[in-house]
Design a protein around this motif. Structure first.
Motif, PDB file in Angstrom:
ATOM      1  N   PRO A   1       0.805  -1.229   0.000  1.00 34.72           N
ATOM      2  CA  PRO A   1       0.000   0.000   0.000  1.00 34.72           C
ATOM      3  C   PRO A   1       0.831   1.269   0.000  1.00 34.72           C
ATOM      4  O   PRO A   1       0.550   2.205  -0.742  1.00 34.72           O
ATOM      5  N   ARG A   2       1.874   1.322   0.833  1.00 37.24           N
ATOM      6  CA  ARG A   2       2.698   2.530   0.910  1.00 37.24           C
ATOM      7  C   ARG A   2       3.406   2.775  -0.415  1.00 37.24           C
ATOM      8  O   ARG A   2       3.489   3.896  -0.912  1.00 37.24           O
ATOM      9  N   GLN A   3       3.912   1.690  -1.026  1.00 37.89           N
ATOM     10  CA  GLN A   3       4.602   1.809  -2.310  1.00 37.89           C
ATOM     11  C   GLN A   3       3.639   2.306  -3.378  1.00 37.89           C
ATOM     12  O   GLN A   3       3.992   3.144  -4.218  1.00 37.89           O
ATOM     13  N   THR A   4       2.393   1.787  -3.340  1.00 36.24           N
ATOM     14  CA  THR A   4       1.386   2.225  -4.297  1.00 36.24           C
ATOM     15  C   THR A   4       1.110   3.701  -4.155  1.00 36.24           C
ATOM     16  O   THR A   4       1.022   4.443  -5.138  1.00 36.24           O
ATOM     17  N   ARG A   5       0.981   4.179  -2.920  1.00 31.52           N
ATOM     18  CA  ARG A   5       0.725   5.601  -2.674  1.00 31.52           C
ATOM     19  C   ARG A   5       1.855   6.457  -3.218  1.00 31.52           C
ATOM     20  O   ARG A   5       1.635   7.509  -3.802  1.00 31.52           O
ATOM     21  N   ILE A   6       3.084   5.998  -3.038  1.00 34.80           N
ATOM     22  CA  ILE A   6       4.236   6.760  -3.519  1.00 34.80           C
ATOM     23  C   ILE A   6       4.211   6.836  -5.040  1.00 34.80           C
ATOM     24  O   ILE A   6       4.403   7.907  -5.621  1.00 34.80           O
ATOM     25  N   GLU A   7       3.925   5.693  -5.702  1.00 32.72           N
ATOM     26  CA  GLU A   7       3.917   5.674  -7.153  1.00 32.72           C
ATOM     27  C   GLU A   7       2.794   6.543  -7.712  1.00 32.72           C
ATOM     28  O   GLU A   7       2.964   7.244  -8.696  1.00 32.72           O
ATOM     29  N   LEU A   8       1.623   6.501  -7.055  1.00 34.75           N
ATOM     30  CA  LEU A   8       0.522   7.336  -7.497  1.00 34.75           C
ATOM     31  C   LEU A   8       0.850   8.806  -7.300  1.00 34.75           C
ATOM     32  O   LEU A   8       0.511   9.659  -8.116  1.00 34.75           O
ATOM     33  N   SER A   9       1.516   9.118  -6.203  1.00 39.78           N
ATOM     34  CA  SER A   9       1.908  10.490  -5.949  1.00 39.78           C
ATOM     35  C   SER A   9       2.864  10.994  -7.025  1.00 39.78           C
ATOM     36  O   SER A   9       2.743  12.118  -7.514  1.00 39.78           O
ATOM     37  N   LEU A  10       3.816  10.146  -7.405  1.00 40.07           N
ATOM     38  CA  LEU A  10       4.749  10.515  -8.461  1.00 40.07           C
ATOM     39  C   LEU A  10       4.045  10.660  -9.805  1.00 40.07           C
ATOM     40  O   LEU A  10       4.368  11.551 -10.590  1.00 40.07           O
ATOM     41  N   ALA A  11       3.055   9.784 -10.049  1.00 37.14           N
ATOM     42  CA  ALA A  11       2.293   9.868 -11.292  1.00 37.14           C
ATOM     43  C   ALA A  11       1.501  11.169 -11.346  1.00 37.14           C
ATOM     44  O   ALA A  11       1.462  11.846 -12.379  1.00 37.14           O
ATOM     45  N   GLU A  12       0.907  11.535 -10.215  1.00 35.77           N
ATOM     46  CA  GLU A  12       0.145  12.784 -10.161  1.00 35.77           C
ATOM     47  C   GLU A  12       1.067  13.992 -10.320  1.00 35.77           C
ATOM     48  O   GLU A  12       0.730  14.965 -10.997  1.00 35.77           O
ATOM     49  N   GLU A  13       2.232  13.912  -9.724  1.00 34.61           N
ATOM     50  CA  GLU A  13       3.191  15.000  -9.851  1.00 34.61           C
ATOM     51  C   GLU A  13       3.604  15.183 -11.312  1.00 34.61           C
ATOM     52  O   GLU A  13       3.726  16.320 -11.802  1.00 34.61           O
ATOM     53  N   ASN A  14       3.796  14.073 -12.009  1.00 31.64           N
ATOM     54  CA  ASN A  14       4.140  14.131 -13.426  1.00 31.64           C
ATOM     55  C   ASN A  14       3.002  14.744 -14.234  1.00 31.64           C
ATOM     56  O   ASN A  14       3.228  15.555 -15.145  1.00 31.64           O
ATOM     57  N   LEU A  15       1.756  14.377 -13.893  1.00 36.49           N
ATOM     58  CA  LEU A  15       0.587  14.930 -14.572  1.00 36.49           C
ATOM     59  C   LEU A  15       0.503  16.437 -14.362  1.00 36.49           C
ATOM     60  O   LEU A  15       0.263  17.203 -15.302  1.00 36.49           O
ATOM     61  N   VAL A  16       0.704  16.862 -13.123  1.00 35.66           N
ATOM     62  CA  VAL A  16       0.659  18.289 -12.801  1.00 35.66           C
ATOM     63  C   VAL A  16       1.718  19.053 -13.596  1.00 35.66           C
ATOM     64  O   VAL A  16       1.457  20.140 -14.121  1.00 35.66           O
ATOM     65  N   GLU A  17       2.907  18.476 -13.697  1.00 35.08           N
ATOM     66  CA  GLU A  17       3.980  19.142 -14.428  1.00 35.08           C
ATOM     67  C   GLU A  17       3.630  19.276 -15.910  1.00 35.08           C
ATOM     68  O   GLU A  17       3.932  20.308 -16.545  1.00 35.08           O
ATOM     69  N   GLN A  18       2.983  18.262 -16.465  1.00 35.64           N
ATOM     70  CA  GLN A  18       2.554  18.341 -17.865  1.00 35.64           C
ATOM     71  C   GLN A  18       1.504  19.433 -18.051  1.00 35.64           C
ATOM     72  O   GLN A  18       1.545  20.195 -19.037  1.00 35.64           O
ATOM     73  N   LEU A  19       0.578  19.529 -17.106  1.00 38.49           N
ATOM     74  CA  LEU A  19      -0.454  20.565 -17.182  1.00 38.49           C
ATOM     75  C   LEU A  19       0.146  21.957 -17.036  1.00 38.49           C
ATOM     76  O   LEU A  19      -0.259  22.896 -17.727  1.00 38.49           O
ATOM     77  N   ARG A  20       1.117  22.087 -16.129  1.00 36.66           N
ATOM     78  CA  ARG A  20       1.790  23.378 -15.960  1.00 36.66           C
ATOM     79  C   ARG A  20       2.472  23.795 -17.257  1.00 36.66           C
ATOM     80  O   ARG A  20       2.425  24.966 -17.655  1.00 36.66           O
ATOM     81  N   ASN A  21       3.098  22.851 -17.908  1.00 37.11           N
ATOM     82  CA  ASN A  21       3.791  23.134 -19.161  1.00 37.11           C
ATOM     83  C   ASN A  21       2.811  23.639 -20.221  1.00 37.11           C
ATOM     84  O   ASN A  21       3.093  24.612 -20.938  1.00 37.11           O
ATOM     85  N   ILE A  22       1.641  23.000 -20.293  1.00 37.01           N
ATOM     86  CA  ILE A  22       0.621  23.415 -21.257  1.00 37.01           C
ATOM     87  C   ILE A  22       0.130  24.832 -20.953  1.00 37.01           C
ATOM     88  O   ILE A  22       0.026  25.680 -21.848  1.00 37.01           O
ATOM     89  N   ILE A  23      -0.159  25.087 -19.684  1.00 34.41           N
ATOM     90  CA  ILE A  23      -0.710  26.393 -19.302  1.00 34.41           C
ATOM     91  C   ILE A  23       0.322  27.501 -19.515  1.00 34.41           C
ATOM     92  O   ILE A  23      -0.019  28.604 -19.959  1.00 34.41           O
ATOM     93  N   LEU A  24       1.582  27.219 -19.232  1.00 35.68           N
ATOM     94  CA  LEU A  24       2.630  28.209 -19.480  1.00 35.68           C
ATOM     95  C   LEU A  24       2.783  28.498 -20.976  1.00 35.68           C
ATOM     96  O   LEU A  24       3.016  29.643 -21.382  1.00 35.68           O
ATOM     97  N   LYS A  25       2.637  27.465 -21.806  1.00 39.00           N
ATOM     98  CA  LYS A  25       2.700  27.676 -23.251  1.00 39.00           C
ATOM     99  C   LYS A  25       1.495  28.488 -23.739  1.00 39.00           C
ATOM    100  O   LYS A  25       1.623  29.321 -24.651  1.00 39.00           O
ATOM    101  N   LEU A  26       0.329  28.251 -23.134  1.00 42.68           N
ATOM    102  CA  LEU A  26      -0.844  29.061 -23.467  1.00 42.68           C
ATOM    103  C   LEU A  26      -0.598  30.524 -23.115  1.00 42.68           C
ATOM    104  O   LEU A  26      -0.967  31.436 -23.863  1.00 42.68           O
TER     105      LEU A  26
END
Length: 227
Positions: A8-33
Motif C-alpha cells: 500500500p505505501r509503495q502504491t501511494r508513492i507511485e501514485l503520488s509521483l504519477a500525479e506530480e508528473n501529470l501536474v507538471e505536464q499541465l503546468r507546461n501546457i498552461i505556461l505555453k498558453l
C-alpha cells in the motif's frame, strides 16, 4: 524472493509521483498558453504601430506553437487515462485538460482573425486594440498564476488562497474591460472590421469562461488535498 505485488505505501508513492508528473505536464501546457497569449499581444502591438510586416512574421510561429500545444494536450490526456484508475481526483484534472483545449482553440481562432486584419493592412481603432491588449495582458498573468497554483498542489500550499483570490480579482477585471469592448467595436469601426473584432471578442468571452472553470477545478483539487 521479492514480491511483484505493490505494498500500500509503495502504491501511494507511485501514485503520488504519477500525479506530480501529470501536474507538471499541465503546468507546461498552461505556461505555453500564456506564451501564446503574450505573442498575440505582441502582434496587436505591431498592428497598433502599423508594423504589418513584423506582425506577418509572427503569425507562423504562433501557429506552430498552437500545433505543439495540441500535441501536448493529446499526450497529457492519454497519460491521465493510464493513471486515472488510481487517481482520486482524475475528473478535475480531465476538466482542466478539456478547458485548456477550449482556450487553445479559441486562441487559434483569434490568431486567424488577427491574421486576416494583417493581410488587409487594415486600420483598427486604437481604442479597440488597447481594449484587446489589456485583456491579453491580464489573461497571460492569469494563466501564469494557474501554473503556480498547480505547482502548489504538489508542494507547499501556503499561498494557494492568496493566488486563488488574485485570480478571481483578475477575472473580474477582465470582465470589466470586456464590457467596454463591445460598445467600442460598434462605434465608428469599419464595417468589415466590426465582424472580425466581434469574432475575436466572442472567442475571448469563451476563454474567460474556460479560465473561470479552470480556477474552480483548481480550488476543488486543493480542497480534496486537505480532506
Amino acid at each position: 524472493m521479492t514480491s511483484d505485488v505493490l505494498e500500500p505505501r509503495q502504491t501511494r508513492i507511485e501514485l503520488s509521483l504519477a500525479e506530480e508528473n501529470l501536474v507538471e505536464q499541465l503546468r507546461n501546457i498552461i505556461l505555453k498558453l500564456s506564451n501564446m497569449v503574450r505573442d498575440i499581444n505582441s502582434i496587436l502591438d505591431d498592428i497598433f504601430n502599423d508594423m504589418f510586416e513584423s506582425a506577418k512574421l509572427k503569425v507562423p510561429r504562433l501557429l506552430a506553437l498552437y500545433r505543439e500545444i495540441c500535441e501536448d494536450n493529446r499526450r497529457t490526456k492519454l497519460y491521465l487515462a493510464r493513471i486515472s484508475i488510481g487517481l482520486q481526483n482524475s475528473k478535475y484534472y480531465l476538466e482542466i485538460i478539456n478547458e485548456t483545449i477550449n482556450i487553445l482553440e479559441s486562441l487559434y481562432i483569434v490568431t486567424t482573425a488577427i491574421s486576416a486584419i494583417i493581410k488587409q493592412n487594415a486600420v483598427v481603432k486604437e481604442s479597440s486594440i488597447l481594449y484587446l491588449q489589456k485583456i491579453m495582458m491580464l489573461l497571460s498573468n492569469l494563466l501564469n498564476d494557474y501554473a503556480e497554483l498547480l505547482k502548489m498542489l504538489i508542494g507547499a500550499p501556503s499561498k494557494f488562497l492568496e493566488i486563488s483570490d488574485r485570480g478571481i480579482k483578475t477575472l473580474n477585471e477582465i470582465r470589466d474591460i470586456f464590457e467596454g469592448l463591445f460598445p467600442d467595436i460598434l462605434s465608428g469601426e469599419d464595417r468589415n472590421l466590426v465582424q472580425i473584432i466581434a469574432l475575436i471578442a466572442q472567442e475571448l468571452r469563451f476563454i474567460i469562461r474556460s479560465s473561470t472553470n479552470i480556477l474552480e477545478d483548481l480550488q476543488c483539487l486543493q480542497i480534496m488535498k486537505q480532506i
